[in-house]
Design a protein around this motif. Structure first.
Motif, short mmCIF file in Angstrom:
data_model
loop_
_atom_site.label_atom_id
_atom_site.label_comp_id
_atom_site.label_asym_id
_atom_site.label_seq_id
_atom_site.Cartn_x
_atom_site.Cartn_y
_atom_site.Cartn_z
N LEU A 1 20.74 -17.81 -14.52
CA LEU A 1 22.12 -17.84 -14.98
C LEU A 1 23.02 -18.41 -13.89
O LEU A 1 22.72 -18.31 -12.70
CB LEU A 1 22.59 -16.44 -15.35
N ASP A 2 24.15 -18.97 -14.29
CA ASP A 2 25.11 -19.50 -13.32
C ASP A 2 25.90 -18.37 -12.66
O ASP A 2 26.35 -18.50 -11.52
CB ASP A 2 26.08 -20.47 -14.01
N ALA A 3 26.07 -17.27 -13.37
CA ALA A 3 26.75 -16.10 -12.81
C ALA A 3 26.31 -14.87 -13.61
O ALA A 3 26.04 -14.97 -14.81
CB ALA A 3 28.27 -16.26 -12.89
N PHE A 4 26.27 -13.74 -12.93
CA PHE A 4 25.90 -12.51 -13.63
C PHE A 4 26.56 -11.32 -12.95
O PHE A 4 27.00 -11.40 -11.80
CB PHE A 4 24.38 -12.33 -13.68
N ALA A 5 26.61 -10.21 -13.67
CA ALA A 5 27.11 -8.95 -13.14
C ALA A 5 26.16 -7.84 -13.58
O ALA A 5 25.61 -7.88 -14.69
CB ALA A 5 28.52 -8.65 -13.64
N CYS A 6 25.96 -6.87 -12.70
CA CYS A 6 25.09 -5.73 -13.00
C CYS A 6 25.89 -4.44 -12.91
O CYS A 6 26.90 -4.36 -12.21
CB CYS A 6 23.91 -5.69 -12.02
N ALA A 7 25.43 -3.44 -13.61
CA ALA A 7 26.12 -2.15 -13.62
C ALA A 7 25.94 -1.44 -12.28
O ALA A 7 25.02 -1.71 -11.53
CB ALA A 7 25.57 -1.28 -14.75
N SER A 8 26.84 -0.50 -12.01
CA SER A 8 26.75 0.30 -10.79
C SER A 8 25.70 1.40 -10.91
O SER A 8 25.23 1.92 -9.89
CB SER A 8 28.11 0.94 -10.48
N ASN A 9 25.34 1.73 -12.16
CA ASN A 9 24.31 2.75 -12.42
C ASN A 9 23.43 2.26 -13.56
O ASN A 9 23.88 1.49 -14.42
CB ASN A 9 24.94 4.09 -12.80
N ASN A 10 22.20 2.72 -13.58
CA ASN A 10 21.34 2.43 -14.73
C ASN A 10 21.86 3.24 -15.92
O ASN A 10 21.89 4.47 -15.88
CB ASN A 10 19.89 2.81 -14.40
N GLU A 11 22.29 2.54 -16.96
CA GLU A 11 22.97 3.18 -18.08
C GLU A 11 22.35 2.71 -19.39
O GLU A 11 21.46 1.85 -19.41
CB GLU A 11 24.46 2.84 -18.04
N GLY A 12 22.84 3.24 -20.49
CA GLY A 12 22.28 2.92 -21.80
C GLY A 12 22.38 1.44 -22.13
O GLY A 12 23.39 0.79 -21.87
N HIS A 13 21.34 0.92 -22.73
CA HIS A 13 21.25 -0.48 -23.14
C HIS A 13 22.43 -0.87 -24.03
O HIS A 13 22.75 -0.18 -24.99
CB HIS A 13 19.93 -0.66 -23.89
N THR A 14 23.08 -1.97 -23.69
CA THR A 14 24.24 -2.57 -24.36
C THR A 14 25.49 -1.69 -24.36
O THR A 14 26.42 -1.94 -25.12
CB THR A 14 23.94 -3.03 -25.80
#
Length: 413
Positions: free
Chosen positions: A382-395
Motif C-alpha cells: 500500500l502507499d499508506a496505511f494505519a494500524c490500531a493501537s490495540n488488537n481489536e474486533g475485525h472491521t
C-alpha cells in the motif's frame, strides 16, 4: 430463526435492537446487489464527490442498514457524517449473496462504479474501497476495469481497504473441523448445524482463507478456488494502477500478539450426544480438535506446519454483543455445543481473524516471524496505511482509523 451469522453480522433479532438507518437519498438496483446513496448536505442532493464503500463477507444478502449502522451507530466514530461534513457523498454497496465468488461480486462493484461516474456532477475522481472482503472485491473490480478494454476507466483517485485479508484470513482449523463435524452428524435434521460448514465451504470463504479444509481429513492448505483467484488477480496486475492505495488494520503494527497462548484448550463440551475439545493453534505437529459422537470412536484432527496464529497481531474474529456471552470464534463453537445439550467450558472466546500483515499487505501470514514482528512502511504494498493501537474486533470503526481515512480521502480527492 437464524441465530447468528457466524462471521460477525447480527441475527435478525439482534439487528432489530438498533435504530433504523435514515432512508437513502437514492437507491440503485444493481445486477447482483444494491447501493444506497447518501448525498452530502453540502452538495444539494447531487453526486459531486463520490465515496463507494463495499460490504464484506457474511451469510446471505447484504443488510445495508446494518452496514450503515456499523459506520454510524455501532462504532466509536461517525464515519459517514464526517465524510459528509467534508463534502463527500457516500455510496454503500451490498451484494445479493455475500458468499458468492469475489469475481462475481466484483462485477456488481463495477456496475456501481460506472453508475457513480454517470450520475456524478463535475469531474471529481472517486474514492472506492470496502470492508474486509469488500476491499478484495473492489481491488479486483478496479484492476479489471483498467485491464479490460471493454470497460471504461474507473476514474478513481483512491483505493481504500478496511481490515481486508490481502494476504488471507485465518479461521482456526479446529473450528473448521468442528463445523463439518456438526453438519455430518446433525445438519440434515437441524439446518443451523450445517450453516457454519456451508459458509466455510462457500466460494468467497475458500478464496479468502489462507488455510482451509472442506471436510475432516482434508489436507490443510489453500483451497483450489483461492489459487485460481490469486492467479486471476495477478493477471490483472495485482492492484489497480495510477491511484493512491491506502488501508487500515484493526491490529497493531508492533507485532505484539493478543495474548492468546498456543496449544491451549479454547473450548470443550460434554453431553449425551457428543464430546468435543478445540485447541488454539501451535507450531509443529498438534491435535487441534478431538471430536466424539456418542457410541463412536473419537476423531482426532492433526495439523502440522502452521504458525501459532490465533494469538497473532491483527483484527479479532468479531464478537457478537447481542448474543449471550458475546461469542467470538471459539465462543460460537461453545454456543453450538450448548444447543446440542452439552455442558461447555469456554476458556478462549476469540482469535486472530485478519493478521495485521495481511490487512496492510506487508508479509506472508504463514511466516511466524513476520506475524510477530514490527511492520514498517516499506514492507507494505500500500502507499499508506494505519494500524490500531490495540488488537481489536475485525472491521470495528474507531476514531483512530476512521479519522485517518477521512483525512486521506479529503486530501487526495
Amino acid at each position: 430463526m437464524t441465530v447468528v451469522n457466524v462471521w460477525g453480522s447480527l441475527s435478525p433479532v439482534a439487528r432489530s435492537a438498533f435504530p433504523a438507518p435514515p432512508e437513502p437519498h437514492d437507491e440503485w438496483p444493481l445486477t447482483g446487489g444494491t447501493a444506497w446513496v447518501y448525498y452530502s448536505p453540502l452538495n444539494r442532493r447531487q453526486l459531486v464527490r463520490p465515496v463507494i464503500l463495499a460490504d464484506g463477507f457474511s451469510l446471505g444478502a447484504s443488510d445495508l442498514g446494518e452496514l450503515w449502522a456499523g459506520l454510524e451507530e455501532n462504532g466509536r466514530y461517525r464515519f459517514v457524517s464526517e465524510l459528509h461534513a467534508a463534502g463527500r457523498d457516500v455510496i454503500v454497496l451490498g451484494y445479493d449473496d455475500r458468499t458468492a465468488s469475489i469475481m462475481d461480486n466484483a462485477d456488481t462493484a463495477i456496475e456501481c462504479i460506472r453508475k457513480a461516474i454517470s450520475e456524478r456532477v463535475g469531474n471529481a475522481r472517486l474514492a472506492v474501497g470496502g470492508f474486509s472482503m469488500g476491499g478484495m472485491v473492489t481491488r479486483y473490480a478496479l484492476a479489471k476495469m483498467q485491464r479490460d478494454r471493454n470497460l471504461p476507466d474507473p476514474e478513481t483517485a483512491i483505493y481504500l481497504s478496511y481490515d481486508t485479508p490481502h494476504r488471507g484470513a485465518w479461521l482456526p482449523i479446529s473450528m473448521q473441523a468442528f463445523a463439518h463435524f456438526l453438519k455430518d452428524n446433525w445438519g440434515a435434521n437441524h439446518p443451523i448445524f450445517g450453516q457454519f460448514s456451508d459458509l466455510i465451504n462457500s466460494s468467497a470463504a475458500r478464496q479468502m482463507a489462507r488455510w482451509h479444509i472442506g471436510k475432516i481429513g482434508d489436507e490443510v492448505d489453500q483451497a483450489a478456488e483461492r489459487i485460481t483467484f490469486l492467479k486471476q488477480l495477478e493477471a490483472l496486475g495485482g492492484w489497480p494502477k495510477g491511484m493512491r492505495k491506502i488501508g487500515v488494520a484493526n491490529g497493531v503494527a508492533t507485532g505484539a500478539g493478543n495474548g492468546i497462548d498456543p496449544a491451549r484448550t479454547a473450548t470443550s463440551g460434554r453431553g449425551e450426544l457428543m464430546e468435543a475439545t478445540l485447541r488454539t493453534q501451535a507450531l509443529g505437529d498438534q491435535v487441534v480438535a478431538t471430536l466424539h459422537k456418542a457410541d463412536e470412536s473419537p476423531l482426532e484432527v492433526h495439523v502440522d506446519g502452521l504458525p501459532d496464529i490465533d494469538g497473532a497481531a491483527g483484527g479479532l474474529f468479531p464478537e457478537n454483543p447481542m448474543l449471550p456471552g458475546n461469542p467470538g470464534s471459539f465462543g460460537m463453537a461453545a454456543m453450538l455445543m450448548g444447543l446440542l445439550g452439552s455442558e461447555t467450558d469456554l476458556q478462549v472466546n476469540s482469535s486472530c481473524f485478519i493478521p495485521t500483515v495481511s490487512a496492510v499487505a506487508a508479509g506472508d501470514i504463514s511466516d511466524r516471524d513476520t506475524l510477530y514482528s514490527p511492520i514498517i512502511s516499506g514492507d507494505s504494498e500500500l502507499d499508506a496505511f494505519a494500524c490500531a493501537s490495540n488488537n481489536e474486533g475485525h472491521t470495528t470503526m474507531t476514531e483512530e482509523l476512521g479519522a485517518w481515512l477521512v483525512n486521506e480521502i479529503t486530501s487526495h480527492t
